[in-house]
Motif scaffolding. Structure first.
Motif, PDB file in Angstrom:
ATOM      1  N   ALA A   1       0.852  -1.192   0.000  1.00  9.27           N
ATOM      2  CA  ALA A   1       0.000   0.000   0.000  1.00  9.27           C
ATOM      3  C   ALA A   1       0.881   1.233   0.000  1.00  9.27           C
ATOM      4  CB  ALA A   1      -0.921   0.009   1.207  1.00  9.27           C
ATOM      5  N   LEU A   2       0.446   2.265  -0.686  1.00  5.13           N
ATOM      6  CA  LEU A   2       1.199   3.503  -0.771  1.00  5.13           C
ATOM      7  C   LEU A   2       1.194   4.194   0.589  1.00  5.13           C
ATOM      8  CD1 LEU A   2       2.678   5.582  -2.532  1.00  5.13           C
ATOM      9  CD2 LEU A   2       0.471   6.632  -3.001  1.00  5.13           C
ATOM     10  N   GLY A   3       2.365   4.401   1.172  1.00  3.81           N
ATOM     11  CA  GLY A   3       2.476   5.056   2.455  1.00  3.81           C
ATOM     12  C   GLY A   3       2.574   4.083   3.615  1.00  3.81           C
ATOM     13  N   ASN A   4       2.718   4.639   4.800  1.00 11.21           N
ATOM     14  CA  ASN A   4       2.829   3.868   6.035  1.00 11.21           C
ATOM     15  C   ASN A   4       1.496   3.949   6.772  1.00 11.21           C
ATOM     16  OD1 ASN A   4       3.682   2.575   8.373  1.00 11.21           O
ATOM     17  ND2 ASN A   4       4.564   4.438   9.245  1.00 11.21           N
ATOM     18  N   HIS A   5       0.700   2.898   6.696  1.00 12.72           N
ATOM     19  CA  HIS A   5      -0.652   2.887   7.251  1.00 12.72           C
ATOM     20  C   HIS A   5      -0.673   2.208   8.617  1.00 12.72           C
ATOM     21  CE1 HIS A   5      -2.899   4.141   3.566  1.00 12.72           C
ATOM     22  NE2 HIS A   5      -1.815   3.669   2.983  1.00 12.72           N
ATOM     23  N   VAL A   6      -1.310   2.861   9.577  1.00 16.94           N
ATOM     24  CA  VAL A   6      -1.574   2.269  10.885  1.00 16.94           C
ATOM     25  C   VAL A   6      -3.010   2.611  11.273  1.00 16.94           C
ATOM     26  CG1 VAL A   6       0.842   2.475  11.598  1.00 16.94           C
ATOM     27  CG2 VAL A   6      -0.787   4.267  12.204  1.00 16.94           C
ATOM     28  N   GLY A   7      -3.501   1.999  12.323  1.00 20.53           N
ATOM     29  CA  GLY A   7      -4.854   2.313  12.762  1.00 20.53           C
ATOM     30  C   GLY A   7      -5.245   1.499  13.978  1.00 20.53           C
ATOM     31  N   GLN A   8      -6.487   1.635  14.382  1.00 23.80           N
ATOM     32  CA  GLN A   8      -6.975   0.868  15.519  1.00 23.80           C
ATOM     33  C   GLN A   8      -8.491   0.709  15.439  1.00 23.80           C
ATOM     34  OE1 GLN A   8      -6.060   3.024  19.136  1.00 23.80           O
ATOM     35  NE2 GLN A   8      -7.876   4.272  18.989  1.00 23.80           N
ATOM     36  N   TRP A   9      -8.939  -0.452  15.898  1.00 25.98           N
ATOM     37  CA  TRP A   9     -10.348  -0.710  16.148  1.00 25.98           C
ATOM     38  C   TRP A   9     -10.603  -0.447  17.629  1.00 25.98           C
ATOM     39  CZ3 TRP A   9     -13.698  -1.641  12.277  1.00 25.98           C
ATOM     40  CH2 TRP A   9     -13.214  -2.165  11.077  1.00 25.98           C
ATOM     41  N   SER A  10     -11.696   0.214  17.939  1.00 30.55           N
ATOM     42  CA  SER A  10     -12.033   0.538  19.321  1.00 30.55           C
ATOM     43  C   SER A  10     -13.449   0.069  19.633  1.00 30.55           C
ATOM     44  CB  SER A  10     -11.936   2.047  19.575  1.00 30.55           C
ATOM     45  OG  SER A  10     -10.637   2.523  19.309  1.00 30.55           O
ATOM     46  N   ALA A  11     -13.652  -0.345  20.879  1.00 27.65           N
ATOM     47  CA  ALA A  11     -14.985  -0.730  21.342  1.00 27.65           C
ATOM     48  C   ALA A  11     -15.088  -0.427  22.830  1.00 27.65           C
ATOM     49  CB  ALA A  11     -15.256  -2.209  21.084  1.00 27.65           C
ATOM     50  N   ALA A  12     -16.274  -0.019  23.263  1.00 24.21           N
ATOM     51  CA  ALA A  12     -16.494   0.289  24.677  1.00 24.21           C
ATOM     52  C   ALA A  12     -17.943   0.031  25.018  1.00 24.21           C
ATOM     53  CB  ALA A  12     -16.131   1.743  24.980  1.00 24.21           C
ATOM     54  N   VAL A  13     -18.165  -0.478  26.222  1.00 25.55           N
ATOM     55  CA  VAL A  13     -19.514  -0.675  26.730  1.00 25.55           C
ATOM     56  C   VAL A  13     -19.600   0.005  28.096  1.00 25.55           C
ATOM     57  CG1 VAL A  13     -18.904  -2.915  27.751  1.00 25.55           C
ATOM     58  CG2 VAL A  13     -21.297  -2.364  27.296  1.00 25.55           C
TER      59      VAL A  13
END
Length: 348
Positions: free
Chosen positions: A127-139
């Motif tokens: 993929a073009l570039g340096n990709h990071v991320g996160q999935w978040s969940a809260a109850v």
């Protein structure tokens, strides 16, 4: 951006959304050039794209239970990649493209780059570039009189695409618990967080070749990327603070050397008097270094902060604060600091 949750029409205040979308540019190119030592890479003029979308089910002001979930993604791209030799002399290694087509491939992670450039050729298949991320969940849960409250939250960090979905087991995480108590003079809020980043999709990364046609997408090496200057700005990490920022490393490099860690964080606050507020924060971290630069021994670090704020009701808007902080352990060494603050809110 839509920083606060907005109710979606027609859902009777059961469903709300918030999100953001941004482009920006880093300003630490000259600093990187002065900081990086011999035989290293650094990027000048790189760009940053971030986006996120969160949904909430339930209204905390009306319902006892609520659920939140969302996805955040960030991408570093563009800029000019420089290399230093053993004497510290710099030379241009490659210049990354930032045309309209490249921007589209950054927003929608797609392969790109110059096939004739040995540095950029890897971006043709990835993929073009340096990709990071996160999935978040809260109850969350609140009592009917809003005196008690409990919130449990979870974050899953991913670096590139290997941990975006379920190609690998999600062993790394941030898991947190927040408790709110009825009004009392001892403690009003307590929070605990557990962080582990040791797995990183496993210890091996290998792009398939004719001789070894197997693809192994491991060794994510969180926050590090040789071509885009790593996930930092002016040496300060753009992520969880328990992952030690490169600015604290004396090795003249922008790399995160301690990204395989286990960490615990505690915090609580209260109001022993209507005019007095206190806060206590503590963190304990153990580091195994990284897959590419492991430590000989498991290193540890301890951080603490005690803060007192006095806001006399006789002087509306005025407050005084005293903060005491201390660090210990082999990751950052020992240090102690104290800060006094006098502030006024509103018109003088």
């Amino acid at each position: 951006s839509v920083p606060e949750y907005q109710f979606i029409p027609g859902t009777r205040r059961w469903l709300a959304a918030r999100g953001y979308f941004s482009f920006g540019r880093y300003t630490d190119g000259d600093w990187s050039e002065r900081t990086v030592g011999p035989n290293h890479l650094y990027n000048v003029g790189r760009w940053l794209h971030t986006k996120g979308l969160f949904l909430r089910l339930g209204d905390p002001d009306r319902h006892q239970f609520s659920f939140e979930g969302g996805l955040e993604m960030g991408c570093q791209f563009g800029g000019t990649l420089y290399a230093t030799d053993e004497h510290g002399n710099k030379s241009v290694k490659t210049k990354f493209h930032t045309g309209l087509k490249d921007l589209i491939k950054v927003v929608i992670p797609l392969g790109g780059g110059d096939a004739n450039d040995p540095v950029q050729s890897g971006e043709i298949t990835n993929a073009l570039g340096n990709h990071v991320g996160q999935w978040s969940a809260a109850v969350g849960w609140r009592s009917r009189d809003h005196r008690w409250g409990v919130r449990l939250y979870y974050q899953h960090f991913f670096d590139d695409h290997s941990m975006l979905f379920f190609d690998h087991a999600w062993r790394d995480m941030l898991l947190g618990l927040e408790l709110k108590f009825p009004r009392n003079p001892v403690v009003s809020t307590f929070v605990y967080e557990y962080l582990i980043t040791k797995d990183q999709s496993g210890p091996v990364y290998w792009d398939a070749t004719d001789k070894i046609p197997e693809q192994v997408s491991g060794a994510d090496d969180y926050y590090n990327h040789y071509y885009y200057g790593n996930w930092q700005h002016w040496g300060m990490g753009m992520g969880n603070p328990l992952v030690i920022s490169p600015v604290y490393d004396s090795g003249n490099t922008l790399m995160f050397r301690h990204n395989r860690i286990k960490g615990h964080h505690w915090g609580w606050e209260g109001n022993p008097h209507p005019d007095l507020h206190y806060r206590v924060l503590m963190s304990y971290t153990r580091s195994w270094g990284s897959y590419f630069y492991p430590t000989y021994d498991v290193l540890h670090n301890f951080n603490a902060l005690v803060e007192l704020t006095y806001a006399p009701h006789q002087l509306p808007g005025w407050s005084g604060k005293c903060s005491f902080g201390a660090d210990g352990g082999r990751l950052l060494g020992r240090s102690v600091g104290i800060m006094f603050t006098i502030s006024k809110k509103g018109w003088l």
